[in-house]
Design an enzyme around this catalytic site. Structure first.
Site, mmCIF file in Angstrom:
data_model
loop_
_atom_site.group_PDB
_atom_site.id
_atom_site.type_symbol
_atom_site.label_atom_id
_atom_site.label_comp_id
_atom_site.label_asym_id
_atom_site.label_seq_id
_atom_site.Cartn_x
_atom_site.Cartn_y
_atom_site.Cartn_z
ATOM 1 N N ASP A 13 -4.449 -4.483 -0.120
ATOM 2 C CA ASP A 13 -4.025 -4.833 1.246
ATOM 3 C C ASP A 13 -4.694 -6.093 1.783
ATOM 4 O O ASP A 13 -4.924 -6.225 2.981
ATOM 5 C CB ASP A 13 -4.314 -3.661 2.223
ATOM 6 C CG ASP A 13 -3.663 -2.378 1.766
ATOM 7 O OD1 ASP A 13 -2.569 -2.449 1.211
ATOM 8 O OD2 ASP A 13 -4.266 -1.305 1.962
ATOM 9 N N GLY A 15 -3.449 -9.087 1.744
ATOM 10 C CA GLY A 15 -2.483 -10.079 2.223
ATOM 11 C C GLY A 15 -1.915 -10.898 1.073
ATOM 12 O O GLY A 15 -1.581 -12.074 1.242
ATOM 13 N N LYS A 16 -1.806 -10.255 -0.098
ATOM 14 C CA LYS A 16 -1.291 -10.966 -1.272
ATOM 15 C C LYS A 16 0.135 -11.462 -1.042
ATOM 16 O O LYS A 16 0.481 -12.579 -1.419
ATOM 17 C CB LYS A 16 -1.317 -10.038 -2.507
ATOM 18 C CG LYS A 16 -2.717 -9.667 -2.949
ATOM 19 C CD LYS A 16 -2.717 -8.659 -4.077
ATOM 20 C CE LYS A 16 -2.354 -7.252 -3.668
ATOM 21 N NZ LYS A 16 -3.326 -6.544 -2.819
ATOM 22 N N ASN A 38 3.331 1.784 -5.269
ATOM 23 C CA ASN A 38 2.139 2.062 -4.450
ATOM 24 C C ASN A 38 1.752 0.810 -3.659
ATOM 25 O O ASN A 38 1.035 0.883 -2.667
ATOM 26 C CB ASN A 38 0.955 2.536 -5.316
ATOM 27 C CG ASN A 38 0.675 1.660 -6.517
ATOM 28 O OD1 ASN A 38 1.465 0.776 -6.839
ATOM 29 N ND2 ASN A 38 -0.431 1.894 -7.190
ATOM 30 N N ALA A 39 2.198 -0.344 -4.120
ATOM 31 C CA ALA A 39 1.900 -1.609 -3.443
ATOM 32 C C ALA A 39 2.807 -1.789 -2.234
ATOM 33 O O ALA A 39 3.939 -1.301 -2.216
ATOM 34 C CB ALA A 39 2.115 -2.773 -4.409
ATOM 35 N N GLY A 40 2.282 -2.494 -1.240
ATOM 36 C CA GLY A 40 3.104 -2.844 -0.085
ATOM 37 C C GLY A 40 2.767 -4.267 0.294
ATOM 38 O O GLY A 40 1.747 -4.507 0.928
ATOM 39 N N HIS A 41 3.574 -5.211 -0.145
ATOM 40 C CA HIS A 41 3.269 -6.623 0.094
ATOM 41 C C HIS A 41 4.093 -7.133 1.273
ATOM 42 O O HIS A 41 5.312 -7.265 1.183
ATOM 43 C CB HIS A 41 3.500 -7.434 -1.184
ATOM 44 C CG HIS A 41 2.535 -7.047 -2.268
ATOM 45 N ND1 HIS A 41 2.514 -7.611 -3.513
ATOM 46 C CD2 HIS A 41 1.518 -6.143 -2.271
ATOM 47 C CE1 HIS A 41 1.545 -7.060 -4.224
ATOM 48 N NE2 HIS A 41 0.941 -6.165 -3.490
ATOM 49 N N ARG A 142 1.956 7.774 -24.863
ATOM 50 C CA ARG A 142 3.185 7.488 -25.626
ATOM 51 C C ARG A 142 4.308 8.488 -25.326
ATOM 52 O O ARG A 142 5.072 8.877 -26.184
ATOM 53 C CB ARG A 142 2.874 7.413 -27.124
ATOM 54 C CG ARG A 142 1.995 6.221 -27.418
ATOM 55 C CD ARG A 142 1.210 6.339 -28.662
ATOM 56 N NE ARG A 142 0.234 7.396 -28.580
ATOM 57 C CZ ARG A 142 -0.754 7.561 -29.453
ATOM 58 N NH1 ARG A 142 -0.868 6.743 -30.466
ATOM 59 N NH2 ARG A 142 -1.604 8.544 -29.327
ATOM 60 N N GLN A 223 -2.631 -4.157 -5.742
ATOM 61 C CA GLN A 223 -3.906 -3.490 -5.475
ATOM 62 C C GLN A 223 -5.059 -4.516 -5.428
ATOM 63 O O GLN A 223 -4.810 -5.668 -5.143
ATOM 64 C CB GLN A 223 -4.185 -2.385 -6.514
ATOM 65 C CG GLN A 223 -3.292 -1.163 -6.375
ATOM 66 C CD GLN A 223 -1.928 -1.319 -7.017
ATOM 67 O OE1 GLN A 223 -1.827 -1.663 -8.178
ATOM 68 N NE2 GLN A 223 -0.882 -1.055 -6.273
HETATM 69 P P1 IMO Z 1 -1.409 -3.371 -2.445
HETATM 70 O O1 IMO Z 1 -0.717 -4.034 -3.594
HETATM 71 C C1 IMO Z 1 -4.294 -0.443 -1.012
HETATM 72 C C2 IMO Z 1 -4.984 3.122 -3.466
HETATM 73 C C3 IMO Z 1 -4.534 4.438 -2.867
HETATM 74 C C4 IMO Z 1 -5.546 5.377 -3.476
HETATM 75 C C5 IMO Z 1 -5.738 4.807 -4.873
HETATM 76 C C6 IMO Z 1 -4.924 5.495 -5.944
HETATM 77 O O2 IMO Z 1 -0.579 -3.169 -1.235
HETATM 78 O O3 IMO Z 1 -2.718 -4.027 -2.159
HETATM 79 P P2 IMO Z 1 -2.323 5.420 -6.528
HETATM 80 O O4 IMO Z 1 -1.125 5.810 -5.719
HETATM 81 O O5 IMO Z 1 -2.311 4.008 -7.001
HETATM 82 O O6 IMO Z 1 -2.574 6.393 -7.657
HETATM 83 O O7 IMO Z 1 -3.566 5.603 -5.517
HETATM 84 O O8 IMO Z 1 -5.352 3.435 -4.797
HETATM 85 N N1 IMO Z 1 -3.936 2.071 -3.532
HETATM 86 C C7 IMO Z 1 -3.864 1.027 -2.707
HETATM 87 N N2 IMO Z 1 -4.621 0.699 -1.633
HETATM 88 N N3 IMO Z 1 -3.311 -1.281 -1.403
HETATM 89 C C8 IMO Z 1 -2.576 -0.989 -2.492
HETATM 90 O O9 IMO Z 1 -1.691 -1.859 -2.997
HETATM 91 C C9 IMO Z 1 -2.806 0.225 -3.171
HETATM 92 N N4 IMO Z 1 -2.246 0.829 -4.232
HETATM 93 C C10 IMO Z 1 -2.958 1.951 -4.451
HETATM 94 O O10 IMO Z 1 -4.604 4.410 -1.459
HETATM 95 O O11 IMO Z 1 -6.776 5.272 -2.799
HETATM 96 MG MG MG Z 2 -1.039 -1.731 0.311
#
Ligand code: IMO
Ligand code: MG
Length: 428
Positions: A13, A15-16, A38-41, A142, A223
């Site tokens: 998070d 700000g990528k 899981n990412a939110g850009h 696998r 991440q």
């Molecule tokens: P972006 O790309 C912030 C965190 C989750 C959790 C841990 C494992 O937006 O920066 P997962 O679902 O990956 O198995 O969760 O990783 N997490 C993130 N935190 N930004 C993200 O992506 C994340 N992707 C996973 O909150 O603690």
């Molecule tokens: Mg995020």
């Protein structure tokens, strides 16, 4: 012209999205290289405000080819929805491709992510519940299903049959929940395959052609370094590597092809989910940062844990990524702060630690040692000229550069693409 890897320097998070959206203007290809939805850009540009989970943040430029690389886990439903939303906003997505090697998130991955978290109880990781851990586990075990597998319905049925046998045994015998029905899953994923077929291909040739022609290529991480399964705060980590080295693997490029590595850092620290965070502020300053910066998960809506900049973790991140440059985001959040702290070392019992411990039991006990700098009362919001930044803001940046031994090449002073100060040409 250069190949630039862009990674998160903290716990995600950072700000990528906004930085990639800005830099992609000069790129020929943008490759998303790890993670999943899981990412939110977040990207704010003249087309609107977007929260991208899988589509590379270079999609807004009609001449940029965007690739979802081999080390990205794809939830087809999420991707299709994201593509629809982009099209709805008039974005041309005809140059979007998916590596046929990328793994696909299946319904059992999502189910198991939730069931495993429930079983962990108090020790839950706080995952995004998107099936990320289970899909990457299957990849190395696998047992995975890849994007290319969606293109052959007969082969997909055979593959699914053998995998579902194991998954259904786990679902019913370990977790006592209903099994999944082979035909239903097969039908649903054949349908996804039909819709995504025009995008799925061997994508390495697109990337190698651009690199060979010396065209600018961006590798977009997800991440952040401290969520890396090897070097992060294990087991409170994600399941694919967010490090720069993973950019090589996710794009199918050798390390000698990389020219620059840009690490994105927020001016402070945040973390979402469980796990140690030495500089976390559980007081009104933490609340103020959260409120001003609207620090709530783009994926889950959870409030993010906020704290002062951790330079011990930052130095570690610079080293394990081999950063050549940093981008500092959210500097405007500190507007009006009387003073600003930076954590320069940790106190662990009677010891002073200046390096990031590998053992989270130690990290959990670490007390931050702070250095205090003057804040600034002016607003830096939208300033585009470095010289116009308040002296205290420049001093803050300069201190971070010293502590992390890495230059800041870019500063963002607001969410919009235009609210950025570029201090170096990253493609030179
Ligand atoms: P972006 O790309 C912030 C965190 C989750 C959790 C841990 C494992 O937006 O920066 P997962 O679902 O990956 O198995 O969760 O990783 N997490 C993130 N935190 N930004 C993200 O992506 C994340 N992707 C996973 O909150 O603690
Ligand atoms: Mg995020």
């Amino acid at each position: 012209m250069a190949v630039v890897v862009i990674v998160g320097g903290q716990w995600g998070d950072e700000g990528k999205g906004r930085i990639i959206d800005l830099l992609a203007e000069k790129a020929r290809v943008v490759v998303r290289f790890s993670g999943g939805d899981n990412a939110g850009h977040t990207v704010v540009n003249p087309h609107g405000e977007f929260r991208l989970h899988l589509v590379p943040s270079g999609i807004f430029y009609p001449l940029v080819t965007c690739i979802i690389g081999s080390n990205v886990a794809i939830n087809p439903a999420v991707l299709l929805e994201e593509m629809d939303d982009l099209k709805y906003h008039g974005i041309d997505i005809n140059r979007l491709f998916i590596s046929d090697r990328a793994h696909v998130i299946m319904p059992y991955h999502i189910l198991l992510d939730g069931l495993e978290e429930e079983r962990r109880g108090k020790g839950a990781i706080g995952t995004t519940l998107r099936g990320i851990g289970p899909v990457f586990a299957d990849k190395v075990a696998r047992l995975g299903i890849r994007a290319g597998d969606l293109l052959d319905k007969g082969a997909l049925l055979n593959r699914l049959k053998s995998v579902l046998e194991i998954k259904n045994a786990i679902l019913t015998k370990v977790y006592q929940v209903s099994p999944l029905v082979l035909e239903e899953v097969h039908r649903q994923y054949c349908h996804y395959g039909e819709q995504l077929a025009p995008l799925i291909q061997e994508t390495g040739s697109i990337i190698s052609e651009a690199v060979t022609k010396d065209e600018p290529v961006l590798l977009e991480g997800a991440q952040g370094a401290l969520l890396d399964p090897d070097f992060g705060t294990y087991p409170y980590v994600t399941s694919s590597s967010p490090l720069a080295a993973a950019g090589c693997i996710g794009a199918g490029l050798g390390p000698r092809r990389i020219d620059r590595v840009l690490g994105i850092f927020k001016a402070y620290n945040t973390r979402v989910g469980a796990g140690p965070m030495p500089t976390e502020l559980k007081d009104e300053i933490g609340d103020l940062i959260r409120k001003k910066a609207h620090e709530y998960g783009a994926r889950t809506g959870r409030p993010r844990r906020c704290g002062w900049f951790d330079a011990v973790a930052g130095r570690f991140s610079v080293w394990i990524n081999g950063l050549s440059d940093m981008a500092l985001t959210h500097l405007d959040i500190y507007d009006g702060f009387h003073s600003i702290k930076i954590c320069t070392a940790y106190r662990f019992n009677d010891e002073i630690l200046t390096s990031f411990p590998s053992d989270i039991a130690i990290l959990d006990e670490c007390q931050p040692i702070y250095e205090e700098l003057d804040g600034w009362q002016e607003s830096v919001s939208g300033i585009r000229d470095f010289e116009k930044l308040p002296v205290a803001a420049r001093k803050y940046m300069s201190r971070l550069e010293d502590l992390l031994s890495c230059p800041i090449s870019l500063v963002s002073t607001g969410p919009d693409r235009s609210q950025t100060i570029l201090l170096a040409d990253l493609f030179s």
